[in-house]
Design an enzyme around this catalytic site. Structure first.
Site, PDB file in Angstrom:
ATOM      1  N   CYS A 100       3.378   8.269   1.776  1.00 47.83           N
ATOM      2  CA  CYS A 100       3.724   7.252   2.770  1.00 47.83           C
ATOM      3  C   CYS A 100       3.970   5.949   2.022  1.00 47.83           C
ATOM      4  CB  CYS A 100       2.554   7.114   3.751  1.00 47.83           C
ATOM      5  SG  CYS A 100       2.745   5.776   4.929  1.00 47.83           S
TER       6      CYS A 100
ATOM      7  N   GLY B  15       5.732  -2.629   6.639  1.00 49.99           N
ATOM      8  CA  GLY B  15       7.100  -3.114   6.778  1.00 49.99           C
ATOM      9  C   GLY B  15       7.962  -2.305   7.719  1.00 49.99           C
ATOM     10  N   GLU B  16       9.081  -2.904   8.085  1.00 51.16           N
ATOM     11  CA  GLU B  16      10.048  -2.259   8.970  1.00 51.16           C
ATOM     12  C   GLU B  16      11.249  -1.832   8.105  1.00 51.16           C
ATOM     13  OE1 GLU B  16      10.577  -0.950  11.974  1.00 51.16           O
ATOM     14  OE2 GLU B  16      12.606  -0.663  11.228  1.00 51.16           O
TER      15      GLU B  16
ATOM     16  N   SER C 133       9.122   4.352  16.848  1.00 49.68           N
ATOM     17  CA  SER C 133       7.819   3.971  17.388  1.00 49.68           C
ATOM     18  C   SER C 133       8.005   3.390  18.782  1.00 49.68           C
ATOM     19  CB  SER C 133       7.165   2.938  16.459  1.00 49.68           C
ATOM     20  OG  SER C 133       6.996   3.493  15.181  1.00 49.68           O
ATOM     21  N   LEU C 134       7.581   4.120  19.793  1.00 49.84           N
ATOM     22  CA  LEU C 134       7.804   3.671  21.185  1.00 49.84           C
ATOM     23  C   LEU C 134       6.585   2.966  21.771  1.00 49.84           C
ATOM     24  CD1 LEU C 134       9.807   6.350  23.194  1.00 49.84           C
ATOM     25  CD2 LEU C 134      10.531   4.069  22.468  1.00 49.84           C
ATOM     26  N   HIS C 135       5.480   3.669  21.834  1.00 53.58           N
ATOM     27  CA  HIS C 135       4.186   3.130  22.285  1.00 53.58           C
ATOM     28  C   HIS C 135       4.090   2.780  23.770  1.00 53.58           C
ATOM     29  CE1 HIS C 135       3.628   3.063  18.048  1.00 53.58           C
ATOM     30  NE2 HIS C 135       4.296   1.953  17.843  1.00 53.58           N
TER      31      HIS C 135
ATOM     32  N   CYS D  42       5.352  -7.696   7.353  1.00 57.62           N
ATOM     33  CA  CYS D  42       6.358  -7.291   8.336  1.00 57.62           C
ATOM     34  C   CYS D  42       6.569  -8.440   9.310  1.00 57.62           C
ATOM     35  CB  CYS D  42       5.908  -6.057   9.100  1.00 57.62           C
ATOM     36  SG  CYS D  42       7.177  -5.449  10.247  1.00 57.62           S
TER      37      CYS D  42
ATOM     38  N   CYS E 206      -0.899  -3.972  15.180  1.00 57.30           N
ATOM     39  CA  CYS E 206      -0.694  -3.505  13.804  1.00 57.30           C
ATOM     40  C   CYS E 206      -1.188  -4.537  12.788  1.00 57.30           C
ATOM     41  CB  CYS E 206       0.792  -3.219  13.597  1.00 57.30           C
ATOM     42  SG  CYS E 206       1.251  -2.991  11.869  1.00 57.30           S
TER      43      CYS E 206
ATOM     44  N   GLU F  58       0.815  -1.213   0.000  1.00 58.48           N
ATOM     45  CA  GLU F  58       0.000   0.000   0.000  1.00 58.48           C
ATOM     46  C   GLU F  58       0.846   1.259   0.000  1.00 58.48           C
ATOM     47  OE1 GLU F  58      -2.599  -0.213   3.351  1.00 58.48           O
ATOM     48  OE2 GLU F  58      -3.236  -2.239   2.817  1.00 58.48           O
TER      49      GLU F  58
ATOM     50  N   CYS G 207       4.142  -6.615  15.791  1.00 58.73           N
ATOM     51  CA  CYS G 207       3.515  -5.728  16.793  1.00 58.73           C
ATOM     52  C   CYS G 207       2.034  -6.087  16.880  1.00 58.73           C
ATOM     53  CB  CYS G 207       3.705  -4.264  16.412  1.00 58.73           C
ATOM     54  SG  CYS G 207       5.444  -3.839  16.240  1.00 58.73           S
TER      55      CYS G 207
ATOM     56  N   CYS H 134      -2.366   2.226   6.688  1.00 60.65           N
ATOM     57  CA  CYS H 134      -1.647   1.211   5.916  1.00 60.65           C
ATOM     58  C   CYS H 134      -1.896  -0.171   6.489  1.00 60.65           C
ATOM     59  CB  CYS H 134      -0.156   1.494   5.916  1.00 60.65           C
ATOM     60  SG  CYS H 134       0.267   2.889   4.911  1.00 60.65           S
TER      61      CYS H 134
ATOM     62  N   ASN I 229      -5.768   2.972  15.890  1.00 59.90           N
ATOM     63  CA  ASN I 229      -6.734   2.543  14.898  1.00 59.90           C
ATOM     64  C   ASN I 229      -7.075   1.103  15.259  1.00 59.90           C
ATOM     65  OD1 ASN I 229      -8.106   3.258  12.572  1.00 59.90           O
ATOM     66  ND2 ASN I 229      -6.228   3.812  11.513  1.00 59.90           N
TER      67      ASN I 229
ATOM     68  N   SER J 270      10.705   5.596   9.641  1.00 63.13           N
ATOM     69  CA  SER J 270      10.105   5.231  10.926  1.00 63.13           C
ATOM     70  C   SER J 270      10.520   3.807  11.287  1.00 63.13           C
ATOM     71  CB  SER J 270       8.578   5.322  10.809  1.00 63.13           C
ATOM     72  OG  SER J 270       7.962   4.891  12.002  1.00 63.13           O
TER      73      SER J 270
HETATM   74  N1  SAH Z   1       7.611  -0.475  10.964  1.00 61.53           N
HETATM   75  C1  SAH Z   1       7.781   0.913  11.157  1.00 61.53           C
HETATM   76  C2  SAH Z   1       7.090   1.770  10.116  1.00 61.53           C
HETATM   77  C3  SAH Z   1       5.740   1.370   9.678  1.00 61.53           C
HETATM   78  S1  SAH Z   1       4.496   1.497  10.895  1.00 61.53           S
HETATM   79  C4  SAH Z   1       7.335   1.300  12.560  1.00 61.53           C
HETATM   80  O1  SAH Z   1       6.710   0.491  13.216  1.00 61.53           O
HETATM   81  O2  SAH Z   1       7.681   2.403  12.960  1.00 61.53           O
HETATM   82  C5  SAH Z   1       4.155   3.248  10.931  1.00 61.53           C
HETATM   83  C6  SAH Z   1       3.525   3.700  12.223  1.00 61.53           C
HETATM   84  O3  SAH Z   1       2.164   3.267  12.315  1.00 61.53           O
HETATM   85  C7  SAH Z   1       4.235   3.169  13.453  1.00 61.53           C
HETATM   86  O4  SAH Z   1       4.452   4.191  14.382  1.00 61.53           O
HETATM   87  C8  SAH Z   1       3.251   2.152  13.962  1.00 61.53           C
HETATM   88  O5  SAH Z   1       3.437   1.876  15.298  1.00 61.53           O
HETATM   89  C9  SAH Z   1       1.936   2.813  13.642  1.00 61.53           C
HETATM   90  N2  SAH Z   1       0.790   1.905  13.738  1.00 61.53           N
HETATM   91  C10 SAH Z   1       0.723   0.637  13.321  1.00 61.53           C
HETATM   92  N3  SAH Z   1      -0.504   0.106  13.583  1.00 61.53           N
HETATM   93  C11 SAH Z   1      -1.220   1.079  14.173  1.00 61.53           C
HETATM   94  C12 SAH Z   1      -2.554   1.154  14.679  1.00 61.53           C
HETATM   95  N4  SAH Z   1      -3.375   0.103  14.621  1.00 61.53           N
HETATM   96  N5  SAH Z   1      -2.943   2.318  15.231  1.00 61.53           N
HETATM   97  C13 SAH Z   1      -2.109   3.374  15.290  1.00 61.53           C
HETATM   98  N6  SAH Z   1      -0.853   3.381  14.825  1.00 61.53           N
HETATM   99  C14 SAH Z   1      -0.394   2.245  14.275  1.00 61.53           C
HETATM  100 FE1  SF4 Z   2       5.978  -3.927  11.500  1.00 63.15          FE
HETATM  101 FE2  SF4 Z   2       5.807  -1.321  12.150  1.00 63.15          FE
HETATM  102 FE3  SF4 Z   2       3.630  -2.901  12.089  1.00 63.15          FE
HETATM  103 FE4  SF4 Z   2       5.410  -3.235  14.026  1.00 63.15          FE
HETATM  104  S1  SF4 Z   2       4.141  -1.401  13.664  1.00 63.15           S
HETATM  105  S2  SF4 Z   2       4.441  -4.875  12.834  1.00 63.15           S
HETATM  106  S3  SF4 Z   2       7.272  -2.830  12.928  1.00 63.15           S
HETATM  107  S4  SF4 Z   2       4.899  -2.343  10.356  1.00 63.15           S
END
Ligand code: SAH
Ligand code: SF4
Length: 368
Positions: A111, A165-166, A218-220, A118, A125, A98, A122, A339, A296, A195
């Protein structure tokens, strides 16, 4: 696109470097000046090949076959406000990725995905829930930006690696793609954002790369115990190592690092957690900037986004600790602009039309 999709791997249109264009043109006996015409048309004017009127029509047709596109459009959707457009593409081997284009008054941002799927897993995601397929190559990454450019009058000025993807798990390819976006497409390095979920060796690699691209981490979560439940990679690279690598990145590049924080109600959104996070992010060069993203919701993850008031309170606590904070809005929600979501919906509708298969997990991912 009226072009036939490529069926076997060759030098793709945007994987080809200037020297490859030169070779392709000389192989068909074209004069040397065509190289600059073709290169400038594709990369400087950013025009589709079939619109390069400096080239004779027959030559355009020949080049269309000699330099095939890497991606075929599966679906494209535009949000109700017209500002966000999202594509689902199919690569030559069938994997789907995407891309999102976000237009605003002062910029156009694309983007991009760096991998099909990936491997990081996570939990919240959509892409992580679906698993890993393969790395994208340079041409597939760069082509996403160019194809999005073809769909807008506005000049694409920013690219974020926040799609599927990462990127730092595919770091060599991503570095080359960054170079090409900078050199060939002319996008300023500062407007290129990578990212990462915290692939520490990749962060150091990127820090050594000469381009001063922006890093987003991405910390969370503010502590290891919680972060491990959301980001499995935290077991390999704990939060302190990730923030250290970010600190070094900021010091080496002289660039402020951004942190992404998906807010999940009752999980990572308490005032105490905001204080902890603020404490951890002290002393980075240029200060730390935190993007708060309301979660999301995705089907395979039980979390929900907190209400706006709670997110604002979290933001205020972080600000009080000296951290710069932005609360993101969900962009293009009506078109699944998150995405991972569009591909998941496609997969779901395929499964639902196949008897004997259950309905797929709902999935979603935020656009930045
Ligand atoms: N893999 C990389 C880049 C792609 S993800 C990463 O994780 O940083 C891009 C961003 O979208 C990241 O910050 C990720 O944590 C966030 N993301 C993924 N799923 C999400 C969701 N369901 N709600 C909010 N943010 C999300
Ligand atoms: Fe991969 Fe980023 Fe999604 Fe984590 S948040 S599974 S690193 S795409």
């Amino acid at each position: 696109m009226s072009e036939t999709p490529p069926t076997h791997p060759r030098t793709t249109r945007y994987g080809a470097r200037r020297a490859d264009l030169e070779a392709a043109l000389s192989a068909i006996g074209e004069p040397g000046y065509r190289v600059a015409q073709l290169y400038d048309g594709l990369w400087k004017q950013r025009a589709p090949l079939d619109e390069l009127t400096t080239l004779p029509k027959a030559l355009r047709a020949t080049l269309t076959n000699a330099l095939p596109l890497a991606l075929t459009e599966v679906t494209a959707q535009t949000s109700a406000d017209g500002e966000t457009k999202k594509w689902l593409w199919r690569a030559v081997d069938g994997v789907q990725v995407e891309t999102v284009l976000m237009n605003s008054a002062d910029r156009a941002t694309v983007c991009v995905s760096s991998q099909a799927g990936c491997a990081m897993g996570c939990t919240f995601c959509a892409t992580g829930q679906a698993g890993f397929e393969r790395h994208l190559d340079v041409g597939e990454i760069v082509e996403q930006v160019v194809r999005a450019q073809h769909a807008t009058e506005q000049r694409v000025s920013h690219v974020v690696f926040m799609g599927m993807g990462e990127p730092l798990a595919n770091v060599d390819t991503v570095c080359t793609a960054l170079e090409r976006l900078n050199d060939d497409l002319g996008i300023s390095a500062r407007h290129l954002t990578v990212s990462t979920v915290g692939v520490v060796p990749g962060m150091y690699r990127l820090a050594q790369h000469p381009l001063p691209v922006t890093l987003a981490v991405s910390l969370h979560a503010p502590d290891d115990t919680l972060r491990e439940t959301l980001v499995p990679l935290n077991r390999r690279y704990p939060i302190a190592e990730v923030i250290d690598a970010a600190r070094q990145y900021a010091a080496i590049k002289g660039r402020r690092v951004t942190f992404e924080y998906a807010c999940i109600a009752g999980v990572n959104d308490s005032p105490h957690q905001a204080d902890l996070l603020g404490h951890r992010l002290k002393g980075l060069r240029g200060g730390a900037h935190v993007n708060l993203i309301p979660l999301n919701p995705t089907g395979a993850f039980a979390g929900e986004p907190p209400d706006r008031e709670r997110i604002n309170r979290f933001a205020a606590n972080l600000a009080a600790a000296g951290v710069q904070v932005t609360v993101r809005r969900n962009r293009g929600v009506d078109i699944d602009a998150a995405c991972g979501q569009l591909r998941a919906r496609e997969a779901r509708s395929r499964r639902e039309s196949t008897p004997g298969r259950g309905s797929a997990a709902r999935s979603a991912r935020m656009a930045p």
